[in-house]
Design an enzyme around this catalytic site. Structure first.
Site, short mmCIF file in Angstrom:
data_model
loop_
_atom_site.label_atom_id
_atom_site.label_comp_id
_atom_site.label_asym_id
_atom_site.label_seq_id
_atom_site.Cartn_x
_atom_site.Cartn_y
_atom_site.Cartn_z
N SER A 239 0.80 -1.04 -0.03
CA SER A 239 0.00 -0.05 -0.07
C SER A 239 0.92 1.32 -0.07
CB SER A 239 -0.88 -0.02 1.24
OG SER A 239 -0.15 0.56 2.45
N ASP A 240 0.18 2.44 -0.65
CA ASP A 240 0.86 3.65 -0.32
C ASP A 240 0.75 4.11 1.06
OD1 ASP A 240 2.37 5.74 -0.99
OD2 ASP A 240 1.13 6.33 -2.87
N ALA A 241 1.59 4.85 1.48
CA ALA A 241 1.73 5.39 2.92
C ALA A 241 0.23 6.04 3.35
CB ALA A 241 2.84 6.54 3.09
N ALA A 243 -2.49 5.33 2.99
CA ALA A 243 -3.59 5.02 1.90
C ALA A 243 -4.66 4.01 2.87
CB ALA A 243 -3.24 4.30 1.02
#
Length: 974
Positions: A239-241, A243
């Protein structure tokens, strides 16, 4: 294997069996803990802690000094797959070497970014390779091949592609939805990911913050339906930070974090990057989802398995067999040479009326401009070990006695309401500090310096260098080179080596005092001249205003100081004087990658900032032999008509200045090519949030205007002739050959480009589309033959009727040349394929998103799990380039619908939710059927409604949507 050695430690066993064994030994608690970015060690099994994520976009980033290569868009501009592979190899080698002395350095690298450069105002333009999916995938495959290494079992690093999917806006990036029709999805956005994944060089992907068709990318069904079908190997989805939390906190897509986390894991997310190094909240959410029956242990195991597969490939469990375990190469002469070579190959000569190269023995050169003595870094750069600015490169190549310099800053003193001036106290005993030099797992948390004294006031003040970066965004620099910055205590100090940081603390805005509190207060200040009512100086990072206190100058919410700007020297005056005394002038203009166009901030215009435009005009007026050197992360729209030469380079890393000087001197012939279209004005651009590249005619593929410089453009000091084009159509491929001859007197690289165009397509197809390219070095008078083997799949398009890719039979033109518009050779081939037939609507009906044309519509989620529907656009971002608001209305067109033979009446049924009305018409004629849709209980509560509709044979069907109605499917019977 001894009796005491568990199977997961047995290097003779296949990785899959070893992973099975290790999984069986881990408790559920241990497995759940592994799913956070910072997975803890399992000491009882001797399994080390592991973190996903190490930024490595164009060098190892955030972890201190490392070799810094050109920005990704600059690597894209090289059009050189092999060079980029070698850059990837050097970056991953340094990652291994750095890890050997600092275990904070990770081997699961989050690079490269393969988001297509669809819109040049995107703030993160610097991170991508190209607007073209073929070029992007070629460069990305090369870079990941270098990052991965060539060992059959073990990987040097494990690259993760960013950012899945259709992500080209920082504006509302965590809440905006990209409306992507199926053809754009399959022919454009997915393609850049697919070809790189299929090459077997990728460890995984990172979903983007945005939503696609109304559904967050972190619960995207395309992870399962597309990504995981492209390869047999386990792919790690990180995952993106932050998110995962966004799914509830900002997107409000789920009611609870347990639901959101479970949905993400089931969709395919395997590692959760959230709350920094603190894993407790993610672990609690996962455990809560298990307790509530939202997840099963097998869901957990699937994600842990994918993570372990990466760790085994990285040699973690076989240190004696890992061929990269003892890598020590760091900042080697070879890496420095490669950094210079990459910077040289990234330089694009946009225009040259004979001014370049600078070969005169006594030529006096003036180098002027705000970037003339800068070597700028971006958010994803490492810390420089070596540094070369344009000025330093020119000094080195031509001699300091032949080069004059004028930066072009405005020199100012800032007067307070008390008649005193802002003053920078001496700090003779202060140490020099470079932001991030020590490395940080999260550089956003780096604090500003508080060891230096804050600004004060006195009767003379300090002369500051003022730069307006556009939009009224200013930086102020002290005579010692430090920028004014604000630390956590609110005091203003001359403390920063460069503007930077997640929230830039070195930017300010002047606002007229009498308009403070009115709408006018947000206007940019253009002239910096004295103003009758004085000015307020707003610190952009905090939103507070500069005030003068007994303890020093600080920013505060109240009592802003009324200031007067006294200009002691205008930048254009010094530039004009310097330019007039030179034989040739080089104006170095561009951007600071941390200001006005970066992650979290899109640009608002293609125009060169007014300050730099003034400098360019002053230099040109003083000396007609003026060349413009644009050093930037993105294109500008600046008229080159009165300039004899124009070059562009992305920020070129540590060797940027040396590389530029060698190209200017003619030691190297420029051969970079534009990786994206340079548009002539803002009027050529669609809305930033309009992702329908087909409908709104975006990128070189569809743009029908006249660009400032076209995709693939770039000049040389040599001249090239193309000839002998031969194309042969085989059973599964097309074989193309042609020759390139250097007809000039200079050894040089040429980038040969091969495009195609469907001559008689049944649907809108690209004006031309890149099939292949090759960068070759050709000596004067020498010809080289280039050969390309093109799979027939290169000619496919996405057939929305049947949901497949297919080749349409008919003529295709092959175009060979030096850019997308500089076509030197062409020929036509005939391809067999599946003929186009009318839409069998009686049999299949119509999926609403499978339209051929639309106006005012956007695609949204049919359910939270899968499927699409269509609704009138909110804000009208999906309107095929139209800027007028259509309100709650949309028009859909489905071409060539076959309603059957001329017998009887057709009934039509609609699968809909929301409320409003639907209108049907044939061939653009009058409305022949209208249906009111009663309100349903919510957007996902679909109902089926029907209305009589008379139609026979083949027609274009027009469907109008009125009001907030969602249409998922249309069925027909007769």
């Amino acid at each position: 294997m001894t009796a005491q050695t568990p199977p997961f430690r047995d290097s003779q066993l296949p990785f899959a069996k070893r992973i099975d064994d290790l999984l069986s030994r881990l408790t559920l608690e241990e497995r759940v803990a592994m799913l956070h970015q910072f997975g803890p060690a399992v000491e009882r099994l001797g399994v080390a802690a592991f973190r996903t994520g190490q930024e490595a976009l164009h060098g190892v980033a955030w972890m201190g000094p490392a070799t810094v290569f050109p920005q990704a868009v600059g690597l894209g501009a090289t059009w050189n797959d092999e060079l980029v592979r070698r850059v990837g190899e050097a970056v991953s080698t340094e990652a291994r070497a750095m890890r050997s002395r600092d275990d904070r350095v990770g081997l699961n690298v989050w690079a490269p970014t393969v988001n297509l450069l669809r819109h040049p105002l995107w703030g993160r333009n610097e991170e991508g390779y190209s607007e073209d999916p073929k070029l992007t995938s070629a460069i990305a495959t090369a870079y990941t091949r270098g990052l991965r290494g060539d060992h059959p079992a073990y990987w040097r690093t494990a690259p993760v592609l960013k950012h899945w999917l259709a992500h080209n806006n920082e504006t509302d990036r965590a809440t905006a939805s990209s409306s992507v029709r199926p053809r754009v999805l399959h022919e454009y956005d997915l393609r850049a990911f697919r070809e790189t994944v299929e090459a077997g060089t990728v460890a995984g992907v990172m979903p983007a913050y945005n939503l696609v068709n109304g559904r967050p990318n972190h619960v995207s069904p395309y992870l399962r339906e597309q990504l995981r079908t492209w390869t047999d190997q386990d792919l790690l989805v990180c995952s993106d930070a932050g998110a995962p939390s966004n799914l509830v906190d900002s997107e409000h897509y789920f009611d609870t974090h347990e639901e959101a986390t479970a949905a993400s894991l089931i969709a395919g997310v395997d590692s959760f990057t959230d709350h920094g190094t603190d894993s407790t909240q993610i672990v609690e959410r996962l455990q809560g989802a298990l307790d509530q029956g939202l997840l099963t242990e097998s869901d957990i195991d699937a994600a842990v398995r994918r993570q372990l597969a990466i760790r085994f490939r990285l040699g973690e469990f076989d240190p004696r067999l890992d061929p990269y375990a003892d890598t020590k190469d760091f900042d080697t002469p070879a890496h420095r040479s490669l950094a210079r070579e990459a910077a040289e190959q990234a330089i694009v000569l946009l225009k040259n009326d004979g001014l370049l190269p600078l070969t005169g023995q006594d030529t006096r050169i003036a180098v002027v401009g705000l970037l003339a003595d800068e070597c700028k870094l971006d958010w994803y750069s490492g810390t420089l070990i070596h540094r070369s600015t344009p000025l330093e490169g020119l000094y080195e190549r031509f001699g300091a006695d032949r080069v004059d310099f004028a930066e072009g800053v405005d020199r100012v003193r800032i007067k307070t309401s008390a008649g005193t001036y802002l003053s920078v106290p001496p700090a003779d005993d202060a140490t020099d500090e470079v932001r991030g030099a020590e490395g940080a797992l999260d550089p956003a948390l780096l604090a500003g310096r508080t060891d230096l004294p804050p600004l004060t006031t006195d009767t003379t003040g300090t002369e500051l260098a003022l730069i307006d970066w556009g939009g009224g965004v200013l930086t102020l620099r002290a005579p010692d080179g430090r920028y004014l910055s604000v630390a956590e205590d609110g005091f203003v100090r001359a403390s920063a080596d460069q503007p930077g940081g997640w929230v830039v603390q070195e930017t300010f805005r002047l606002e007229p005092h009498e308009s403070h509190g009115s709408d006018e207060s947000q206007k940019s200040h253009e002239s910096h001249g004295s103003h009758a009512g004085g000015h307020l100086l707003k610190h952009i990072g905090t939103g507070r205003y500069v005030s003068v206190t007994a303890d020093g100058v600080k920013v505060a919410a109240q009592n802003p100081e009324i200031l007067e700007l006294e200009i002691t020297e205008r930048g254009e005056d010094t530039v004009a004087r310097t330019a007039a005394a030179a034989d040739v002038v080089l104006v170095v203009a561009g951007n600071d990658p941390h200001i006005n166009g970066r992650e979290t901030e899109d640009r608002t215009t293609l125009a060169l900032p007014a300050h730099q435009q003034r400098l360019l005009e002053a230099a040109r007026a003083a000396n007609p032999r003026t060349a413009l050197v644009i050093t930037s992360s993105y294109p500008y729209a600046t008229d080159p008509a009165d300039l004899p030469a124009v070059l562009w380079t992305a920020h070129g890393g540590q060797a940027a200045g040396t590389a530029l000087a060698r190209v200017l001197a003619g030691d190297v012939s420029p051969a970079g090519r534009l990786p994206q279209t340079w548009y002539a004005s803002d009027a050529d651009l669609p809305d930033l949030l309009d992702y329908d590249v087909i409908g709104s005619r975006q990128t070189y593929l569809y743009f029908e205007g006249t660009p400032l410089f076209p995709f693939g453009h770039g000049l040389s000091y040599a001249s090239f002739e193309y000839g002998n084009l031969v194309a042969h159509v085989g059973e599964n491929s097309v074989h193309v050959t042609f020759t390139v001859t250097n007809t000039g007197s200079t050894p040089a690289d040429e980038v040969a480009q091969l495009y195609s165009r469907a001559v008689t397509p049944s649907v809108s197809r690209p004006r031309r589309e890149l099939l292949a390219h090759r960068r070759v070095h050709v000596l004067p008078g020498v010809s080289t033959e280039l050969a390309f083997e093109l799979s027939l799949s290169a000619f496919e398009f996405w057939d929305v009727v049947h949901g497949i890719r297919r080749v349409e039979p008919g003529p295709y033109e092959l175009l060979v040349g030096a850019s997308s518009e500089d076509v030197r050779l062409r020929t036509t081939i005939e391809l067999d394929g599946t003929p186009t037939t009318p839409r069998p609507v009686l049999e299949l009906g119509l999926n609403a998103a499978d339209f051929d044309e639309q106006r005012g519509a956007e695609i949204v989620d049919r359910t939270k799990v899968s499927g699409d529907a269509v609704t009138p656009a909110q804000g009208n971002h999906g309107s095929q380039g139209s800027q007028e608001s259509l309100g709650n209305t949309a028009e859909l067109v489905y071409r060539g619908c076959d309603f059957g033979p001329a017998t009887g009446t057709v009934a039509v049924t609609f699968e809909v939710s929301g409320e409003g009305s639907l209108e049907l018409a044939l061939d653009g004629g009058p409305v022949t059927a209208r249906l009111d849709v009663p309100a349903t209980r919510g957007p996902y509560d679909y109902t089926t409604v029907a209305v009589p509709f008379s139609a026979t044979e083949v027609h274009d069907l027009h469907i109008g949507l009125r009001g907030p109605v969602r249409l998922a499917h249309v069925g027909f019977s007769g």
